[in-house]
Design a protein around this motif. Sequence first.
Motif, PDB file in Angstrom:
ATOM      1  N   ASP A  36       0.815  -1.227   0.000  1.00  0.00           N
ATOM      2  CA  ASP A  36       0.000   0.000   0.000  1.00  0.00           C
ATOM      3  C   ASP A  36       0.845   1.272   0.000  1.00  0.00           C
ATOM      4  O   ASP A  36       0.565   2.226   0.735  1.00  0.00           O
ATOM      5  N   GLY A  37       1.897   1.289  -0.802  1.00  0.00           N
ATOM      6  CA  GLY A  37       2.715   2.481  -0.942  1.00  0.00           C
ATOM      7  C   GLY A  37       3.746   2.697   0.155  1.00  0.00           C
ATOM      8  O   GLY A  37       4.389   3.744   0.192  1.00  0.00           O
ATOM      9  N   VAL A  38       3.914   1.720   1.032  1.00  0.00           N
ATOM     10  CA  VAL A  38       4.924   1.819   2.089  1.00  0.00           C
ATOM     11  C   VAL A  38       5.986   0.749   1.823  1.00  0.00           C
ATOM     12  O   VAL A  38       5.681  -0.440   1.795  1.00  0.00           O
ATOM     13  N   LYS A  39       7.222   1.212   1.614  1.00  0.00           N
ATOM     14  CA  LYS A  39       8.348   0.312   1.326  1.00  0.00           C
ATOM     15  C   LYS A  39       9.123   0.050   2.604  1.00  0.00           C
ATOM     16  O   LYS A  39       9.514   0.989   3.303  1.00  0.00           O
ATOM     17  N   VAL A  40       9.337  -1.217   2.917  1.00  0.00           N
ATOM     18  CA  VAL A  40      10.090  -1.618   4.100  1.00  0.00           C
ATOM     19  C   VAL A  40      11.298  -2.422   3.643  1.00  0.00           C
ATOM     20  O   VAL A  40      11.155  -3.414   2.932  1.00  0.00           O
ATOM     21  N   SER A  41      12.492  -1.976   4.077  1.00  0.00           N
ATOM     22  CA  SER A  41      13.733  -2.667   3.760  1.00  0.00           C
ATOM     23  C   SER A  41      14.466  -2.964   5.061  1.00  0.00           C
ATOM     24  O   SER A  41      14.453  -2.142   5.985  1.00  0.00           O
TER      25      SER A  41
ATOM     26  N   LEU B  46      -6.936   2.405   9.100  1.00  0.00           N
ATOM     27  CA  LEU B  46      -5.847   1.528   9.509  1.00  0.00           C
ATOM     28  C   LEU B  46      -5.536   0.528   8.405  1.00  0.00           C
ATOM     29  O   LEU B  46      -6.434   0.076   7.699  1.00  0.00           O
ATOM     30  N   PHE B  47      -4.274   0.157   8.282  1.00  0.00           N
ATOM     31  CA  PHE B  47      -3.877  -0.871   7.331  1.00  0.00           C
ATOM     32  C   PHE B  47      -2.593  -1.518   7.819  1.00  0.00           C
ATOM     33  O   PHE B  47      -1.854  -0.936   8.619  1.00  0.00           O
ATOM     34  N   ASN B  48      -2.334  -2.725   7.354  1.00  0.00           N
ATOM     35  CA  ASN B  48      -1.141  -3.460   7.745  1.00  0.00           C
ATOM     36  C   ASN B  48      -0.111  -3.426   6.626  1.00  0.00           C
ATOM     37  O   ASN B  48      -0.461  -3.556   5.447  1.00  0.00           O
ATOM     38  N   VAL B  49       1.145  -3.250   7.017  1.00  0.00           N
ATOM     39  CA  VAL B  49       2.270  -3.229   6.086  1.00  0.00           C
ATOM     40  C   VAL B  49       3.159  -4.424   6.409  1.00  0.00           C
ATOM     41  O   VAL B  49       3.559  -4.619   7.562  1.00  0.00           O
ATOM     42  N   GLN B  50       3.450  -5.218   5.408  1.00  0.00           N
ATOM     43  CA  GLN B  50       4.277  -6.407   5.605  1.00  0.00           C
ATOM     44  C   GLN B  50       5.747  -6.029   5.801  1.00  0.00           C
ATOM     45  O   GLN B  50       6.269  -5.155   5.112  1.00  0.00           O
ATOM     46  N   ILE B  51       6.388  -6.703   6.748  1.00  0.00           N
ATOM     47  CA  ILE B  51       7.836  -6.625   6.924  1.00  0.00           C
ATOM     48  C   ILE B  51       8.386  -7.884   6.261  1.00  0.00           C
ATOM     49  O   ILE B  51       8.003  -8.994   6.627  1.00  0.00           O
ATOM     50  N   PRO B  52       9.253  -7.742   5.268  1.00  0.00           N
ATOM     51  CA  PRO B  52       9.720  -8.932   4.540  1.00  0.00           C
ATOM     52  C   PRO B  52      10.508  -9.869   5.447  1.00  0.00           C
ATOM     53  O   PRO B  52      11.146  -9.434   6.404  1.00  0.00           O
ATOM     54  N   GLU B  53      10.460 -11.158   5.121  1.00  0.00           N
ATOM     55  CA  GLU B  53      11.284 -12.100   5.870  1.00  0.00           C
ATOM     56  C   GLU B  53      12.752 -11.805   5.579  1.00  0.00           C
ATOM     57  O   GLU B  53      13.143 -11.590   4.439  1.00  0.00           O
ATOM     58  N   PHE B  54      13.541 -11.760   6.646  1.00  0.00           N
ATOM     59  CA  PHE B  54      14.973 -11.560   6.494  1.00  0.00           C
ATOM     60  C   PHE B  54      15.697 -12.549   7.389  1.00  0.00           C
ATOM     61  O   PHE B  54      15.137 -13.059   8.357  1.00  0.00           O
TER      62      PHE B  54
END
Length: 128
Positions: A7-12, A111-119
């Motif tokens: 949803d437009g939120v980038k998580v690295s 409210l919405f949930n943003v996935q944190i990629p598996e690392f």
Amino acid sequence: MATTITDGVKVSVETVYQPEYSNPMNDHFMFAYKVTIENMGDYAVRLLSRHWYIFDSNGAKREVEGEGVVGMQPIIEPGNVHEYVSGCNLKTDMGSMKGEYQMERMVDRSLFNVQIPEFYLIASYRLN
């Protein structure tokens, strides 16, 4: 580096093994991770909470939930980035983490949930 966009939120996420804080003889392996959250959307968002799934290579699984990240609930404006560093200890020299952040769109309070990629958390001596 592991990266995902929701949803437009980038998580690295980037990780590093910390031998100076680890004690392998006592099954204690410490890792640091740096998270970069970029708001690629059109509206400001606030990070409300986190939910982590932590896996050791011996099959153990833990869940950690809480408000914000490192004591903050940052508001991230469009085009801006929020970074933080945290840590995780494992009982093995390899494991992984993944999870999600609950976010709030400031424009309408939805409210919405943003996935944190598996690392992966891997002791540096395992990479040779």
